[in-house]
Scaffold this active site. Sequence first.
Site, mmCIF file in Angstrom:
data_model
loop_
_atom_site.group_PDB
_atom_site.id
_atom_site.type_symbol
_atom_site.label_atom_id
_atom_site.label_comp_id
_atom_site.label_asym_id
_atom_site.label_seq_id
_atom_site.Cartn_x
_atom_site.Cartn_y
_atom_site.Cartn_z
ATOM 1 N N ASN A 188 -1.511 46.102 79.053
ATOM 2 C CA ASN A 188 -2.952 45.926 78.858
ATOM 3 C C ASN A 188 -3.249 45.610 77.399
ATOM 4 O O ASN A 188 -2.457 45.923 76.509
ATOM 5 C CB ASN A 188 -3.728 47.170 79.278
ATOM 6 C CG ASN A 188 -3.435 48.396 78.427
ATOM 7 O OD1 ASN A 188 -2.694 49.287 78.849
ATOM 8 N ND2 ASN A 188 -4.016 48.481 77.231
ATOM 9 N N THR A 233 -5.597 46.549 74.228
ATOM 10 C CA THR A 233 -6.315 47.748 73.796
ATOM 11 C C THR A 233 -7.508 47.353 72.940
ATOM 12 O O THR A 233 -7.370 46.584 71.984
ATOM 13 C CB THR A 233 -5.383 48.683 73.003
ATOM 14 O OG1 THR A 233 -4.318 49.115 73.868
ATOM 15 C CG2 THR A 233 -6.141 49.901 72.502
ATOM 16 N N LYS A 263 -7.740 48.308 78.097
ATOM 17 C CA LYS A 263 -8.054 49.722 77.865
ATOM 18 C C LYS A 263 -9.071 49.785 76.746
ATOM 19 O O LYS A 263 -8.833 49.284 75.651
ATOM 20 C CB LYS A 263 -6.813 50.531 77.483
ATOM 21 C CG LYS A 263 -7.152 51.997 77.219
ATOM 22 C CD LYS A 263 -5.936 52.890 77.164
ATOM 23 C CE LYS A 263 -5.369 53.014 75.786
ATOM 24 N NZ LYS A 263 -4.365 54.109 75.710
ATOM 25 N N LYS A 269 -11.498 52.006 74.268
ATOM 26 C CA LYS A 269 -11.758 53.304 73.655
ATOM 27 C C LYS A 269 -13.246 53.619 73.740
ATOM 28 O O LYS A 269 -14.094 52.781 73.395
ATOM 29 C CB LYS A 269 -11.304 53.312 72.198
ATOM 30 C CG LYS A 269 -9.788 53.295 72.026
ATOM 31 C CD LYS A 269 -9.154 54.578 72.515
ATOM 32 C CE LYS A 269 -7.650 54.573 72.313
ATOM 33 N NZ LYS A 269 -7.028 55.841 72.739
ATOM 34 N N ASP A 288 -10.718 55.181 77.722
ATOM 35 C CA ASP A 288 -9.980 56.308 77.151
ATOM 36 C C ASP A 288 -10.901 57.081 76.214
ATOM 37 O O ASP A 288 -11.352 56.554 75.195
ATOM 38 C CB ASP A 288 -8.759 55.785 76.383
ATOM 39 C CG ASP A 288 -7.897 56.897 75.812
ATOM 40 O OD1 ASP A 288 -8.194 58.082 76.056
ATOM 41 O OD2 ASP A 288 -6.912 56.578 75.119
ATOM 42 N N ASN A 334 -10.027 60.236 74.985
ATOM 43 C CA ASN A 334 -9.244 61.171 74.162
ATOM 44 C C ASN A 334 -9.775 62.603 74.241
ATOM 45 O O ASN A 334 -9.792 63.345 73.252
ATOM 46 C CB ASN A 334 -9.179 60.718 72.705
ATOM 47 C CG ASN A 334 -8.349 59.454 72.532
ATOM 48 O OD1 ASN A 334 -8.861 58.425 72.098
ATOM 49 N ND2 ASN A 334 -7.078 59.513 72.886
ATOM 50 N N GLU A 387 -9.025 57.642 81.245
ATOM 51 C CA GLU A 387 -7.908 58.364 80.616
ATOM 52 C C GLU A 387 -8.416 59.533 79.780
ATOM 53 O O GLU A 387 -9.271 59.360 78.915
ATOM 54 C CB GLU A 387 -7.113 57.392 79.737
ATOM 55 C CG GLU A 387 -5.897 58.003 79.068
ATOM 56 C CD GLU A 387 -5.065 56.965 78.324
ATOM 57 O OE1 GLU A 387 -4.489 57.314 77.281
ATOM 58 O OE2 GLU A 387 -4.995 55.803 78.787
ATOM 59 N N ASP A 430 -3.372 62.166 79.568
ATOM 60 C CA ASP A 430 -2.552 61.725 78.436
ATOM 61 C C ASP A 430 -2.225 62.925 77.546
ATOM 62 O O ASP A 430 -1.123 63.468 77.590
ATOM 63 C CB ASP A 430 -3.285 60.644 77.651
ATOM 64 C CG ASP A 430 -2.522 60.188 76.408
ATOM 65 O OD1 ASP A 430 -1.356 60.576 76.239
ATOM 66 O OD2 ASP A 430 -3.098 59.448 75.591
ATOM 67 N N LYS A 478 4.245 58.927 76.975
ATOM 68 C CA LYS A 478 4.634 58.313 75.709
ATOM 69 C C LYS A 478 5.982 58.887 75.299
ATOM 70 O O LYS A 478 6.184 60.106 75.336
ATOM 71 C CB LYS A 478 3.572 58.582 74.638
ATOM 72 C CG LYS A 478 2.224 57.956 74.996
ATOM 73 C CD LYS A 478 1.136 58.255 73.985
ATOM 74 C CE LYS A 478 -0.178 57.597 74.411
ATOM 75 N NZ LYS A 478 -1.291 57.881 73.501
#
Length: 347
Positions: free
Chosen positions: A97, A99, A121, A123, A154, A156, A180, A203, A227
């Site tokens: 993907n 980012t 993806k 953020k 995502d 976080n 995510e 994640d 990861k």
Amino acid sequence: MIGERPAGGVPPAAAGQASDLVNGLLPSLRAFAIPMRTRFRGITVREGALIEGPAGWGEFSPFPDYGPRECARWLAGALEAATAGWPSPVRAEVPVNVTVPAVGPAQAHAIVAGSGCRTAKVKVAERGQPLRADTARVEAVRDALGPSGRIRVDANGAWDVDEAQRALRELGRFGLEYAEQPCATLAELAELRRRVDVPVAADESIRRAEDPLAVRAAGAADIVVLKVQPLGGVRAALAVAAACGLPVVVSSAIETSVGLAAGLALAAALPELPYACGLATMSLLTGDVTASPLREAGGVLPAARPAVDPRRLAAFQADPAPWRARLLAAARYLDPPPGESGPGSPR
């Protein structure tokens, strides 16, 4: 077998002599500092160290706020790359993907339009930015991808459950593949899954957890993001993937091509790879330590391992002393006491 490798991806024979192994590789250590094109996860320069062993170069680049015990997993991954190499691949290339950092909609559109990827993806939940900024960014990405492209967001872990529910209801208008780490804790993720239709990916709940397998037991995710460095190496990550039994997305920790090669080795070795992987992050850096950076083309990356180029490395060379200190501090946690799991082993 799970627990076979007490120090992540380091072979068992080496794991029992971690200090000797580390001391033998320490003279090869080279530190780097590469500016980023856009502020990402609060950093503007990606720093780390490389070590060279009989199997090649390994990357050790834990983020600045990580302590020695957590860094031990990252070191185990670097040692595996340098001394043991990786399992044989089952595929020659990996879908990836693009980012999109927490940028304005015009820049987000340009990033996606300039990529060959059909998955993005995005953020979201950046500190100081309102939900309307996330909405504008995701809308721009949908416009750039068209109706058939896939979007994942995502956060976080920045939202609580109520915030995540509201945000995903709003952002879901543009069609989301998954969200995510929308919330920080396993309990919150499990509660959110009961409230929303958008699939949830874990994640931080995997890579920063004492027990990476707890996410499945808690019913907290539909997908796991793995990861290599934070899990202790390719072999340790493969063990986590097998034990979790959930679909896997392999992602990077914003590494040089040395670290990205390890992520590609993991993605290439997984029996199944149903989602595009978050490994096309070289575009976030202004340079690389190899002459053949791992950049996506047509939405894929080759399962390759480019060699470190001395001139490219010299261009981004940094003071190695702080990294020697971090590496040695992490090494103290590589040899677990008898009967205990090492930093990269599933429990």
